[in-house]
Design a protein around this motif. Sequence first.
Motif, PDB file in Angstrom:
ATOM      1  N   VAL A 173       0.828  -1.214   0.000  1.00  0.00           N
ATOM      2  CA  VAL A 173       0.000   0.000   0.000  1.00  0.00           C
ATOM      3  C   VAL A 173       0.861   1.262   0.000  1.00  0.00           C
ATOM      4  CG1 VAL A 173      -1.618   1.367   1.394  1.00  0.00           C
ATOM      5  CG2 VAL A 173      -1.990  -1.094   1.096  1.00  0.00           C
ATOM      6  N   SER A 174       1.858   1.322   0.884  1.00  0.00           N
ATOM      7  CA  SER A 174       2.640   2.550   1.068  1.00  0.00           C
ATOM      8  C   SER A 174       3.845   2.688   0.137  1.00  0.00           C
ATOM      9  CB  SER A 174       3.137   2.619   2.516  1.00  0.00           C
ATOM     10  OG  SER A 174       2.047   2.670   3.397  1.00  0.00           O
ATOM     11  N   TYR A 175       4.429   1.560  -0.260  1.00  0.00           N
ATOM     12  CA  TYR A 175       5.624   1.566  -1.113  1.00  0.00           C
ATOM     13  C   TYR A 175       5.505   0.490  -2.191  1.00  0.00           C
ATOM     14  CZ  TYR A 175       7.776   4.419   2.529  1.00  0.00           C
ATOM     15  OH  TYR A 175       8.060   5.416   3.426  1.00  0.00           O
ATOM     16  N   PRO A 176       4.554   0.622  -3.096  1.00  0.00           N
ATOM     17  CA  PRO A 176       4.292  -0.468  -4.046  1.00  0.00           C
ATOM     18  C   PRO A 176       5.460  -0.807  -4.974  1.00  0.00           C
ATOM     19  CG  PRO A 176       3.041   1.507  -4.627  1.00  0.00           C
ATOM     20  CD  PRO A 176       3.683   1.766  -3.291  1.00  0.00           C
ATOM     21  N   THR A 177       6.404   0.105  -5.170  1.00  0.00           N
ATOM     22  CA  THR A 177       7.528  -0.194  -6.065  1.00  0.00           C
ATOM     23  C   THR A 177       8.784  -0.629  -5.316  1.00  0.00           C
ATOM     24  OG1 THR A 177       8.254   2.114  -6.087  1.00  0.00           O
ATOM     25  CG2 THR A 177       6.686   1.437  -7.808  1.00  0.00           C
ATOM     26  N   LEU A 178       8.739  -0.620  -3.988  1.00  0.00           N
ATOM     27  CA  LEU A 178       9.899  -1.015  -3.195  1.00  0.00           C
ATOM     28  C   LEU A 178      10.122  -2.516  -3.333  1.00  0.00           C
ATOM     29  CD1 LEU A 178      12.064  -0.149  -1.081  1.00  0.00           C
ATOM     30  CD2 LEU A 178      10.384  -0.771   0.676  1.00  0.00           C
ATOM     31  N   LYS A 179      11.321  -2.900  -3.726  1.00  0.00           N
ATOM     32  CA  LYS A 179      11.670  -4.315  -3.843  1.00  0.00           C
ATOM     33  C   LYS A 179      11.955  -4.869  -2.450  1.00  0.00           C
ATOM     34  CE  LYS A 179      11.886  -4.413  -8.388  1.00  0.00           C
ATOM     35  NZ  LYS A 179      11.002  -5.128  -9.233  1.00  0.00           N
ATOM     36  N   VAL A 180      11.364  -6.035  -2.156  1.00  0.00           N
ATOM     37  CA  VAL A 180      11.510  -6.679  -0.854  1.00  0.00           C
ATOM     38  C   VAL A 180      12.028  -8.093  -1.076  1.00  0.00           C
ATOM     39  CG1 VAL A 180      10.307  -7.452   1.220  1.00  0.00           C
ATOM     40  CG2 VAL A 180       9.621  -5.320   0.101  1.00  0.00           C
ATOM     41  N   PHE A 181      13.037  -8.461  -0.297  1.00  0.00           N
ATOM     42  CA  PHE A 181      13.620  -9.793  -0.373  1.00  0.00           C
ATOM     43  C   PHE A 181      13.615 -10.400   1.029  1.00  0.00           C
ATOM     44  CE2 PHE A 181      15.371  -7.223  -3.723  1.00  0.00           C
ATOM     45  CZ  PHE A 181      15.278  -8.038  -4.835  1.00  0.00           C
ATOM     46  N   TYR A 182      13.116 -11.628   1.134  1.00  0.00           N
ATOM     47  CA  TYR A 182      13.115 -12.338   2.412  1.00  0.00           C
ATOM     48  C   TYR A 182      14.299 -13.294   2.465  1.00  0.00           C
ATOM     49  CZ  TYR A 182       8.580 -10.542   3.761  1.00  0.00           C
ATOM     50  OH  TYR A 182       7.548  -9.714   4.135  1.00  0.00           O
ATOM     51  N   GLU A 183      14.639 -13.723   3.693  1.00  0.00           N
ATOM     52  CA  GLU A 183      15.757 -14.644   3.866  1.00  0.00           C
ATOM     53  C   GLU A 183      15.514 -15.932   3.091  1.00  0.00           C
ATOM     54  OE1 GLU A 183      12.852 -16.086   6.852  1.00  0.00           O
ATOM     55  OE2 GLU A 183      13.574 -14.096   6.463  1.00  0.00           O
ATOM     56  N   ASN A 184      16.595 -16.494   2.630  1.00  0.00           N
ATOM     57  CA  ASN A 184      16.581 -17.783   1.936  1.00  0.00           C
ATOM     58  C   ASN A 184      15.647 -17.802   0.726  1.00  0.00           C
ATOM     59  OD1 ASN A 184      17.530 -20.362   1.546  1.00  0.00           O
ATOM     60  ND2 ASN A 184      15.982 -21.311   2.838  1.00  0.00           N
ATOM     61  N   THR A 185      15.607 -16.679   0.005  1.00  0.00           N
ATOM     62  CA  THR A 185      14.815 -16.617  -1.236  1.00  0.00           C
ATOM     63  C   THR A 185      15.717 -16.149  -2.363  1.00  0.00           C
ATOM     64  OG1 THR A 185      14.062 -14.365  -0.749  1.00  0.00           O
ATOM     65  CG2 THR A 185      12.643 -16.164  -0.006  1.00  0.00           C
ATOM     66  N   LEU A 186      15.171 -15.415  -3.284  1.00  0.00           N
ATOM     67  CA  LEU A 186      15.914 -14.955  -4.450  1.00  0.00           C
ATOM     68  C   LEU A 186      17.122 -14.108  -4.062  1.00  0.00           C
ATOM     69  CD1 LEU A 186      12.847 -13.750  -6.517  1.00  0.00           C
ATOM     70  CD2 LEU A 186      14.069 -15.903  -6.774  1.00  0.00           C
ATOM     71  N   SER A 187      18.178 -14.215  -4.852  1.00  0.00           N
ATOM     72  CA  SER A 187      19.307 -13.324  -4.632  1.00  0.00           C
ATOM     73  C   SER A 187      18.965 -11.951  -5.217  1.00  0.00           C
ATOM     74  CB  SER A 187      20.573 -13.884  -5.278  1.00  0.00           C
ATOM     75  OG  SER A 187      20.394 -14.013  -6.661  1.00  0.00           O
ATOM     76  N   VAL A 188      19.616 -10.935  -4.716  1.00  0.00           N
ATOM     77  CA  VAL A 188      19.320  -9.563  -5.111  1.00  0.00           C
ATOM     78  C   VAL A 188      20.127  -9.203  -6.349  1.00  0.00           C
ATOM     79  CG1 VAL A 188      19.388  -7.152  -4.373  1.00  0.00           C
ATOM     80  CG2 VAL A 188      18.885  -8.961  -2.698  1.00  0.00           C
TER      81      VAL A 188
END
Length: 137
Positions: A21-36
Amino acid sequence: MSTFEQCRDEIVALINTAIGVSYPTLKVFYENTLSVDLDTVGDRFVRIELEFDDAAQLTINNTPADRTYGTVYFTIFLKEGLGTRPYLELVQFFKDLVAFKTATHYRFEVVRPGKRGAPDGWRSYEVTAPFWFDAGI
């Protein structure tokens, strides 16, 4: 009574909804997922790690209850040269989002500033959010 999965799912839902809602274009990465991929994230992104750190027994009856403690680590990455305001804005956002928040499967405590770093061409700022949940109650 809560489980690890229920706690994690409820926390992730809270975070993802608010960021969407507040930052729809902000990329978010969680632990043990895709590399940045630093070429596609723009000038900022967030890595979120949810860790279960410790546990303690709460009662001494035949089916004792326990409390599990954890921490959500929000690591904010900004391209070098953006200044401090984008960092402070995101710190305030995460603080307002989780500080002292209580839901069915978790309870957050005070949000704390954490480590800072300067990986090549970036600045990183960590924000920690301790939480806990009870089982057997």
